[in-house]
Design an enzyme around this catalytic site. Structure first.
Site, PDB file in Angstrom:
ATOM      1  CG  HIS A 169      -0.367   0.287   2.405  1.00  0.00           C
ATOM      2  ND1 HIS A 169      -0.090  -0.446   3.512  1.00  0.00           N
ATOM      3  CD2 HIS A 169      -0.223   1.413   3.168  1.00  0.00           C
ATOM      4  CE1 HIS A 169       0.668  -0.038   4.428  1.00  0.00           C
ATOM      5  NE2 HIS A 169       0.671   1.126   4.214  1.00  0.00           N
ATOM      6  CG  ASP A 234     -13.035  -8.734  -1.440  1.00  0.00           C
ATOM      7  OD1 ASP A 234     -12.580  -9.092  -2.472  1.00  0.00           O
ATOM      8  OD2 ASP A 234     -13.992  -7.885  -1.133  1.00  0.00           O
ATOM      9  CB  SER A 310       3.148   1.428   6.731  1.00  0.00           C
ATOM     10  OG  SER A 310       2.072   1.872   7.483  1.00  0.00           O
TER      11      SER A 310
END
EC number: 3.4.21.-
Length: 377
Positions: A169, A234, A310
């Site tokens: 990401h 999901d 991150s």
């Protein structure tokens, strides 16, 4: 005088982190387990159109699937695994390819281990347990020297002479690449002044030594299709990892990757990582903490962290029986805070993506280019 015990404790932690002392003593040695590893090989490559690089860089991701949701999700089928482990490659000139893969000699087992314990709501718990690392004697020493900064704002870890492991990401939002990815750079923290030059005696001053970033351009990036196809929306962050290849070698000691053991086999049940948290600009921040829950693909832990960390490589130090020595390996990638809806109430989790046998085979092949060099995790 009250602060001296705390300073001594911090100094001991740093010595443990760089390997000057062993926290395990001389009797019990947590040992790297042996795994039967699969092989992930390219089968076909398709040229794609150039991306638009329009996504806004995000230093965290969100999902509607928490630990219990993940534990109830079946493992991918063989065809699904091939689909998820197929990958996209972005080159410095903006061109892009998609590579389909085959999976061979699949290992048995692979059940979803779990400690059965739930995760409390957390970002920073009361007392902040992070340590800012100052001084070139620590910052330029292994393992802290393996942490690098991405120009998109995240952290990465050196895993080979020209390769950096980070979170997907940090460069791709699941639909397209983030702004600045086409000219992506990796920053190496270094002292502002060379030995013998101006400021050489700055280590004797009252404040910490001034540091700066030296930047190297990225030649190409690999992102698994499991992330690009939107699986994060999901089933969570299972494929939130990416590998960057630099245009030239960085000449620093790097940390090898390894297959993530079950949490109960980790030394003290703890993990470690260092990153460039946004609330401490210019500082490298080290932390360690207990793993509180896990699924087959994710580790849920209580490490204090802020955006910017991150992409940090999550590592542990264990005994390497074959070489009869201690060895650190990266067993996961810190993804960040995962926000989920728990009975109508938002709750956040600190999540790291585990390096499973399949992910190890894929990342190792990206680095080595030869599956024969990827038979030991």
């Amino acid at each position: 005088m009250a602060g001296i015990p705390g300073l001594l404790f911090l100094f001991l932690l740093l010595l443990c982190a760089i390997g000057q002392v062993s926290p395990y003593g001389t009797h019990w040695k947590p040992t790297w387990p042996a795994y039967r590893l699969p092989v992930v090989l390219p089968q076909s490559t398709l040229n794609l159109g150039k991306p638009d690089f329009e996504a806004e860089a995000r230093l965290d991701v969100s999902s509607s699937c928490g630990p219990q949701c993940h534990k109830g999700t079946p493992l991918p089928t063989y065809e699904e695994a091939k689909q998820y482990l197929s990958y996209e490659t972005l080159y410095a000139n903006g061109s892009r390819t998609e590579t389909q893969v085959g999976i061979y000699v699949l290992s048995g087992g692979g059940g979803r281990e779990s400690s059965g314990r739930s995760r409390r709501k957390r970002q920073i718990y009361g007392y902040d347990s992070r340590f800012s690392i100052f001084g070139k004697d620590f910052l330029l020493n292994y393992p802290f020297s393996t942490s690098v900064k991405l120009s998109t704002g995240c952290t990465g870890t050196l895993v080979a002479e020209k390769h950096v492991l980070t979170a997907a990401h940090c460069i791709h939002d699941g639909k397209t690449y983030v702004k600045g990815t086409q000219k992506l750079r990796v920053g190496f923290l270094k002292p502002k002044f060379k030995d013998g030059g101006r400021g050489a005696n700055s280590s004797n001053s009252a404040g910490p030594e001034k540091m700066k970033f030296q930047w190297i351009r990225v030649k190409r990036t690999h992102v698994p299709k499991g992330w690009i196809k939107g699986n994060a929306n999901d089933i969570g962050m299972d494929y939130d990892y990416a590998l960057l290849e630099l245009k030239k070698p960085h000449k620093r000691k790097f940390m090898k990757i390894g297959v993530s053991p079950p949490a109960k086999q980790l030394p003290g049940g703890r993990i470690h990582f260092s990153g460039y948290d946004n609330d401490r600009p210019g500082n490298l921040v080290y932390r360690f903490c207990d793993v509180k829950d896990e699924t087959y693909d994710l580790l849920y832990q209580q490490c204090d962290a802020q955006p910017g960390a991150s992409g940090s490589g999550v590592y542990v130090r264990m005994w390497k029986r074959q070489q009869q020595k201690w060895e650190r390996k990266i067993i996961g990638i810190f993804s960040g805070h995962q926000w989920v809806d728990m009975n109508g109430s938002p709750q956040d989790f600190n999540v790291a993506v585990r390096i499973t046998p399949l992910k190890y085979a894929q990342i190792c092949y990206w680095i080595k280019g030869n599956y024969l060099d990827c038979r030991e995790g």
